[in-house]
Design an enzyme around this catalytic site. Structure first.
Site, short mmCIF file in Angstrom:
data_model
loop_
_atom_site.label_atom_id
_atom_site.label_comp_id
_atom_site.label_asym_id
_atom_site.label_seq_id
_atom_site.Cartn_x
_atom_site.Cartn_y
_atom_site.Cartn_z
N CYS A 334 -1.37 0.93 -10.06
CA CYS A 334 -0.72 1.12 -10.99
C CYS A 334 0.35 0.00 -10.98
O CYS A 334 -0.18 -1.17 -11.59
CB CYS A 334 -0.39 2.28 -11.43
SG CYS A 334 -0.21 3.18 -12.74
N HIS A 431 -6.12 5.72 -9.80
CA HIS A 431 -5.08 6.87 -9.36
C HIS A 431 -6.25 7.61 -8.17
O HIS A 431 -7.39 7.60 -9.05
CB HIS A 431 -3.90 7.87 -9.09
CG HIS A 431 -2.92 6.79 -9.94
ND1 HIS A 431 -2.16 5.62 -8.35
CD2 HIS A 431 -2.24 6.42 -10.58
CE1 HIS A 431 -0.84 5.71 -9.27
NE2 HIS A 431 -1.23 6.31 -10.17
#
Length: 503
Positions: A334, A431
Site C-alpha cells: 500500500c 492487505h
C-alpha cells in the site's frame, strides 16, 4: 432505548488489555449460546480492517470474529486515524468524514454522539449481550467534557462499567483507587466492579491488594486474570505492540521491516511473525536496515509522503539501495508500494500539505492521491502461484506505469500490483495477503529459493510439512484458549449479572 444486557470494559490507562478482554469475553459468552456483539464507540488507530460498508478498528474486527459474527461498521462507529502529531482522519460509520484537529477534538466530538448511539442501538437490537470497550482511561478528567468513549457513553446508554487494571506495569492499586478518587460521583456510580489483568506469579499473594482496593473504592473484585502468553499471536491494534512482539528464534528467512512514524495495517506482518521459518525484525529509526536480510517490507502508511521523508531521514533509502544491489528482495504494501515508485502527488492535500514528492525510484510507477478512498474486502488470484487470496484494500490514490505490466495478482478481472524487470522489487495495494497459508508458503519458498516444492508441497521449514503454520486455525485456537482462560479466572456470572442490570 433497548434494554439488551450490555457491559463496558474500561481501563485505568491505555494498553491495559481492554481489547483482548473484550475479545475473550465475546468468545466466552458466544460459547454459552448468547448472541454477542462487540462495540467500541470511538477508536484511534491506524490499524484498520475493511468490512462490508467501510473500515473499523482492527480490534473490533477481531472481537467480531471472537463473537462468531460478521464485522460491521456499527461495531466501531467513530474511528480516528492519526496522520500527523496534531490531527486525524475522521471515519464515521466506516466512511471518510473529514479531518479532526487535536485542538478541536474536545469541542467537536460531542456532535458525534448521535452516530455512536445509532450504532449501539442497532447492535443491541440484534444481540443478547453487547460488550463495549472503552478508550484510554476515564481518569483523564481533562477529556471528560464531550466524552463519547468512556463515561460519556456509559451514562448516555446506561451501560454498567467494569474497570480493568494492569498489574504488569506496576502501581495497579494506586491506579484503581486513584481512578475512583478523580471521578465525579455520577461517573463513579457507573462502575460495578474491577478486575486485575496480566498477573504473573501466585494470585494468593495479591489477596491483600484486592482487599485494599475494595475497601477504598467500595467496588467488588471480579477476579485476577493471569498473564496469557499466547495473546501475542492475535492481531495487535497499537503500533507500540510491535516493539513488544516476541521474535521467532532460528528462522532461516530474514525479513526486515522499517517502523514508519505513521505505520498502518501492520497486522499484515502477523502471519510472517508467527511463521517459524521466518525471523522478522522491526527496525527502529536510528538502526540500519540489516545487510543480511532476504526481504525488506515497506509497510502501509497513513501519511505516505511524510513517512517517505522520515524513511530518508533515517538513511534507510541508502540501506535499501544497497540491499537491492546485493540481490535482496523488496515488498511494498500500500503506502510502501507508493514509496517505491518514481513520484507521489497529493494535489489536494489529502494526507498533508499539497505537493509532489520524489519516490525511491525502485519501481517504474507514479502515484496520484486523489478521488474517493478505496475500502473493501476482495478476493484475488496470485498469478505466480495460481492460488486464491482473500485480502482487503484501504487506500487513497492510484498508481500506474511500466512496471504495472508485470502484476502480482488478478483482481476483478484486471491486473493488480507491479514488479521490477528483475522480479526482485514488488508492490501491491492488497492487505492481508499472508493470512492465506498457500500463498504465504509459496511466497516464502520463492524467497528462499525452494519454490520447486510448490504451494502444496512440504513446508520450507526444515522440509517438514507437519510444522507448517495454519494461520486461521492458530487465531481460532488462541481465541478459544483466551475464552477458557477468562472462564477459569474471572467471575463471569457477576459480569453477566452486571450487564443485565443496566438502566
Amino acid at each position: 432505548m433497548s434494554s439488551t444486557p450490555a457491559i463496558m470494559i474500561q481501563g485505568t490507562g491505555s494498553n491495559v488489555g481492554k481489547s483482548l478482554l473484550v475479545a475473550g469475553l465475546c468468545r466466552y459468552f458466544a460459547g454459552q449460546g448468547l448472541r454477542v456483539r462487540p462495540f467500541k464507540p470511538q477508536n484511534m488507530s491506524n490499524n484498520a480492517a475493511a468490512v462490508e460498508g467501510g473500515e473499523i478498528g482492527r480490534a473490533q474486527a477481531l472481537q467480531a470474529r471472537a463473537a462468531r459474527v460478521a464485522p460491521s461498521v456499527h461495531m466501531n462507529p467513530i474511528l480516528l486515524k492519526p496522520d500527523s502529531e496534531r490531527g486525524s482522519q475522521l471515519i464515521v460509520h466506516g466512511q471518510r468524514f473529514g479531518r479532526l484537529e487535536a485542538r478541536d477534538f474536545t469541542s467537536k466530538r460531542e456532535r458525534l454522539l448521535p452516530f455512536v448511539m445509532e450504532s449501539f442501538t442497532r447492535l443491541a437490537g440484534e444481540a443478547d449481550l453487547v460488550i463495549v470497550e472503552g478508550a484510554g482511561s476515564p481518569a483523564e478528567t481533562n477529556l471528560r467534557g464531550g466524552d463519547i468513549a468512556n463515561m460519556g457513553f456509559a451514562r448516555e446508554a446506561g451501560v454498567p462499567v467494569i474497570l480493568a487494571g494492569d498489574i504488569d506495569r506496576g502501581g495497579v492499586i494506586a491506579s484503581l483507587v486513584g481512578t475512583h478518587a478523580v471521578l465525579d460521583a455520577d461517573d463513579r456510580a457507573m462502575i460495578r466492579g474491577f478486575l486485575i489483568n496480566k498477573f504473573r506469579g501466585d494470585p494468593a499473594l495479591f489477596a491483600a491488594g484486592l482487599d485494599t482496593i475494595a475497601a477504598r473504592t467500595g467496588w467488588p473484585s471480579l477476579g485476577i486474570l493471569p498473564w496469557f502468553p499466547e495473546a501475542d499471536r492475535l492481531p495487535a491494534e497499537d503500533a507500540m505492540d510491535l516493539r513488544r512482539a516476541r521474535p521467532n528464534a532460528g528462522g532461516t528467512i530474514r525479513i526486515a521491516v522499517p517502523v514508519l512514524p505513521r505505520i498502518a495495517n501492520f497486522d499484515d506482518l502477523d502471519p510472517l511473525r508467527l511463521e517459524p521459518s521466518v525471523t522478522l525484525t522491526f527496525i527502529e529509526r536510528g538502526q540500519a536496515l540489516p545487510g543480511d536480510a532476504d526481504l525488506v517490507i515497506l509497510p502501509g502508511s497513513k501519511a505516505t509522503i511524510a513517512d517517505l521523508a522520515a524513511f530518508r531521514a533515517a538513511g534507510w533509502d541508502i540501506d535499501l539501495s544497497a540491499h537491492i544491489r546485493r540481490g535482496g528482495a523488496v515488498l511494498g504494501l500500500c503506502g510502501g508500494y507508493q514509496m517505491l515508485g518514481r513520484t507521489i502527488a497529493d494535489p489536494d492535500g489529502l494526507e498533508g500539505p499539497a505537493g509532489t514528492a520524489e519516490g525511491l525510484g525502485h519501481l517504474a510507477i507514479d502515484t496520484v492521491l486523489a478521488g474517493d478512498k478505496t475500502v473493501r474486502p476482495v478476493q484475488a488470484e496470485a498469478l505466480d502461484y495460481a492460488t486464491p487470496v482473500e485480502a482487503y484494500e484501504i487506500h487513497l490514490g492510484r498508481s500506474s506505469g511500466a512496471d504495472c505490466a508485470r502484476p502480482l495478482f488478478r483482481l476483478d478481472g484486471r491486473p493488480e500490483g507491479a514488479r521490477s524487470a528483475d522480479g526482485r522489487v514488488l508492490g501491491t495495494y492488497l492487505h492481508g495477503l499472508f493470512t492465506a497459508d498457500a500463498f504465504r508458503r509459496a511466497f516464502l519458498a520463492w524467497l528462499s529459493g525452494t519454490a520447486t516444492t510448490g504451494i502444496d508441497g512440504p513446508s520450507i521449514r526444515d522440509g517438514r510439512a507437519d510444522k507448517a503454520l495454519a494461520y486461521d486455525m492458530t487465531i481460532e485456537e488462541t481465541l478459544d484458549g483466551l475464552a477458557a482462560h477468562i472462564g477459569r479466572h474471572l467471575d463471569t456470572e457477576a459480569l453477566l449479572a452486571a450487564g443485565s442490570s443496566r438502566a
